[in-house]
Write a protein that holds these residues in place. Structure first.
Motif, short mmCIF file in Angstrom:
data_model
loop_
_atom_site.label_atom_id
_atom_site.label_comp_id
_atom_site.label_asym_id
_atom_site.label_seq_id
_atom_site.Cartn_x
_atom_site.Cartn_y
_atom_site.Cartn_z
N GLN A 558 112.05 40.83 -37.85
CA GLN A 558 111.70 41.87 -37.09
C GLN A 558 110.96 42.83 -37.46
N ASN A 559 109.59 42.85 -37.89
CA ASN A 559 108.82 43.48 -38.44
C ASN A 559 109.04 44.28 -39.68
N HIS A 560 110.22 43.90 -40.31
CA HIS A 560 110.58 44.75 -41.54
C HIS A 560 110.51 43.72 -42.56
N ALA A 561 110.05 44.27 -43.79
CA ALA A 561 109.98 43.45 -45.01
C ALA A 561 110.90 43.92 -46.17
N GLU A 617 101.29 43.75 -43.83
CA GLU A 617 100.73 44.20 -42.59
C GLU A 617 100.27 42.80 -41.93
N ALA A 618 99.39 41.95 -42.67
CA ALA A 618 98.83 41.09 -42.09
C ALA A 618 99.75 39.87 -41.57
N VAL A 622 101.58 37.92 -37.73
CA VAL A 622 101.63 36.37 -37.24
C VAL A 622 102.97 35.93 -37.64
N GLN A 623 104.13 36.90 -37.95
CA GLN A 623 105.35 36.29 -38.47
C GLN A 623 106.03 35.25 -37.35
N GLY A 624 105.64 35.35 -36.06
CA GLY A 624 106.13 34.42 -34.91
C GLY A 624 105.58 33.26 -34.95
N ALA A 625 104.28 32.84 -36.04
CA ALA A 625 103.73 31.54 -35.71
C ALA A 625 104.23 30.62 -36.67
N ALA A 638 92.53 37.45 -46.71
CA ALA A 638 92.04 37.98 -48.08
C ALA A 638 90.71 37.67 -48.43
N GLU A 639 90.30 36.49 -47.72
CA GLU A 639 89.07 36.20 -47.85
C GLU A 639 87.94 37.09 -47.07
N GLU A 640 88.52 37.28 -45.98
CA GLU A 640 87.47 38.26 -45.17
C GLU A 640 87.40 39.60 -45.54
#
Length: 659
Positions: A558-561, A617-618, A622-625, A638-640
């Motif tokens: 839920q957007n918390h780490a 943050e990245a 995309v945590q729902g994917a 990271a590469e970008e």
């Protein structure tokens, strides 16, 4: 087989079908010409033979050029010819052409001056007669004319043969030719006859009288003119109209002219050669005359073409005669300068040949050395006798051939090393899990990109029971084969502990402590590894983990780490290191993300690292994917950020979704 036969066979093999046909036609044309065969068919054959001759010459020049210019020596010779000989030939040609023009103009000048001198002589005589016999009474002209003629024959018979002196009361002709003046002297053309004429007006009490001196231009007169030139021919010009079919040989702004009756000097021929280089010089010049027609019409500046020839030696003698006693000195100086120039040219030729031989010999030695190298003999060395650029080139070649053996040996060693790395890479690929475990409610994915052929990062998914799964990630110190070997040792020790019966109840702290002792006892002092291990029970939704100096993994919900950073120090440093286990309840649909330092350390153009915060943050975005999409998205981010495909360190990310 002699060289001539070999050359002929090579030449024959190079001929195409069209070349053979052209050669046959040319041979038939030569036979027809030699046999003097006539007829339209043979004439056409001769024409074709000429065309084939030009074609064969063109082909032979191309073939000869390719064979001739293959050798460097021949190329240098051709280059010297173009650089030195061709300009000299051009200069000599230009000097010769300029000499012909100069001598031609000199011959024309001598002819013109001699005629002009006789004209001036007539004018002087007319002036003296007018001054001496001006007040003469009328009626005594015949006696005076005969006296003057007798005197002129004595004085001027050679220069002015046939001189006639007359007096007239009619001044019409003088007014026409002198354009209103009192005197005239010059060439007069009457039809095809030329004369040197001088007219002078004598003013007296009884009116104006005209004295006329006339010498007809005859072969005898021309034979005495300009003795330094050869044959002389004067061509009076006849003016032709537009519709006249006669061919014009001279054209000027006044009109077109055809040749009249030529006047040739008597007994005048081209002089013999003064020396072997003394060619004949043709001289064509224009003399102006006054034309008097039958109707009395006068035309000024009617051209008279003077044609003559001369020898440069006679004209040069005429020039040098003006130098008097200095002529021999100038001639001697010219000969000395010519000899000096010849000596300089011979010295330059010898120097050029010597330098050419030096260059070509060095190049030939280098070419021979390349043949030895091509055959595999790397021990041959070029002889170096000079300290110039060619000598340096030979030394460089020797150094190159000397280093080739070392390079070949290095290449062999590199090939063996690459083979070993390839084997190590295959072994390492076997260490990563080939099949992902199947635990209800758990989806896992991982991506590992090695900075070199062999990675120092390690990850593993081990299913302990139907509801228990162990997730591990490690970063081995160093890179390449040594890191891969340490990773293999760590993987073997980990699996030997977790694949035992009841390992699901083994504490992660105890497991990490055993692995630490294993690495300390079996690896060098400068080798270590960061390590993270967690065990998840899908039935109770309990997650137990220990972090041994690894970058903290985090649990997203839920957007918390939540960072998983409890544990202890890195593995392989201190045998008695103590580790702790931490446990937590996993929320529904949480995502576990583990990573190595290669994923967060890439820098952008400003030197800023990607960092853990940006990685989290990245991951939140995309945590729902699905886990595979999450892992790929984090790697791409990271590469970008780095903006370059080049990696400084191994990059690894693992993703586990707990539904």
């Amino acid at each position: 087989m002699n060289p001539l036969t070999s050359s002929l066979q090579l030449f024959w093999r190079r001929l195409s079908g069209f070349d053979v046909v052209a050669l046959v036609i040319f041979a038939l044309g030569v036979v027809a010409t030699v046999a003097e065969l006539s007829g339209s068919a043979f004439s056409f054959l001769k024409f074709l033979a000429v065309l084939c001759l030009f074609y064969l010459l063109f082909r032979m020049i191309g073939w000869w050029r390719s064979r001739l210019l293959w050798s460097l020596r021949n190329r240098l010779i051709v280059a010297y010819l173009f650089i030195a000989l061709v300009p000299i030939l051009l200069i000599v040609t230009l000097v010769g052409l300029a000499g012909r023009i100069l001598y031609s103009q000199l011959g024309a000048y001598l002819l013109y001056e001699d005629i002009q001198a006789r004209t001036d002589s007539l004018a002087d005589m007319a002036e003296h007669i007018a001054a001496a016999h001006g007040p003469m009474a009328r009626g005594n002209e015949e006696e005076l004319e005969s006296n003057l003629a007798a005197q002129s024959h004595v004085v001027h018979d050679r220069e002015l043969p046939g001189l006639k002196i007359t007096f007239s009361d009619d001044a019409t002709l003088l007014q026409k030719v002198a354009k209103g003046g009192d005197a005239f002297a010059g060439l007069v053309q009457e039809e095809d006859k030329l004369s040197l004429v001088s007219l002078r007006a004598i003013h007296g009490k009884e009116g104006v009288r005209v004295v006329q001196l006339r010498v007809q231009v005859t072969p005898e007169l021309l034979s005495a003119i300009a003795p330094d030139v050869g044959a002389i021919q004067l061509n009076p010009m006849r003016k032709i109209s537009a519709g006249d079919p006669e061919t014009a040989i001279y054209q000027s702004t006044d009109g077109k002219y055809a040749a009249g009756e030529p006047i040739n000097a008597k007994a005048r021929v081209l002089q013999p050669q003064g020396f072997w280089i003394d060619p004949a010089v043709s001289v064509v010049s224009r003399l102006n005359s006054v034309y008097i027609g039958r109707d009395g019409k006068v035309e000024h500046d009617r051209p008279v073409l003077a044609v003559t020839n001369a020898r440069p030696s006679r004209l040069s003698a005429r020039i040098f005669n003006s130098l008097g006693e200095l002529r021999d000195s100038y001639l001697l100086l010219f000969i000395i300068v010519g000899i000096v120039f010849l000596i300089i040219e011979l010295a330059a030729l010898v120097t050029g040949i010597s330098m050419t031989r030096t260059i070509t010999t060095a190049i030939a030695d280098l070419y021979q050395a390349t043949q030895y190298v091509q055959s595999g003999d790397l021990t041959h060395r070029v002889r170096v006798d000079r300290r110039d650029q060619l000598g340096v080139l030979g030394e460089s070649f020797n150094l190159m051939t000397g280093s080739i053996s070392g390079l070949i040996e290095e290449q062999k060693q590199r090939q063996r090393l690459e083979n070993e790395i390839s084997i190590a890479r295959e072994v390492q690929n076997q260490l990563f899990p080939k099949r992902l475990p199947s635990v209800p409610g758990v989806e896992v994915e991982a991506i590992c990109k090695a900075a070199r052929s062999v990675s120092g990062d390690y990850y593993d998914f081990i299913q302990l029971t139907p509801t228990h799964i162990a997730v591990a990630i490690a970063d081995i110190s160093g890179k390449g084969i040594s890191a891969a070997l340490l990773m293999a040792s760590l993987q073997a020790a980990l699996r030997s502990q977790l694949l035992m019966v009841g390992s699901e109840h083994l504490g992660t702290d105890e497991l990490v402590s055993r692995l630490n002792k294993h690495l300390v006892r079996n690896t060098a002092d400068d080798r270590f590894a960061t390590f993270f291990i967690c065990v998840y029970d899908s039935e109770t939704r309990t997650l137990r983990y220990t972090n041994a100096g690894h970058l903290p993994s985090f649990l997203l919900s839920q957007n918390h780490a939540v960072r998983l950073d409890k544990g202890g120090m890195v593995l392989g440093v201190y045998e008695e290191s103590e580790y702790e286990e931490n446990s937590l309840m996993v929320p529904h649909d949480a995502v576990l993300v583990g990573y190595s330092d290669g994923l967060v350390e890439p820098e952008n153009v400003y030197g800023e690292e990607f960092g853990i915060r940006r990685l989290q943050e990245a991951a939140v975005r995309v945590q729902g994917a699905p886990p595979s999409s999450v892992a790929l998205s984090l790697m791409t981010a990271a590469e970008e950020w780095a903006g370059s495909a080049e990696q400084a360190d191994d990059m690894t990310v693992i993703v586990a979704r707990m539904k």
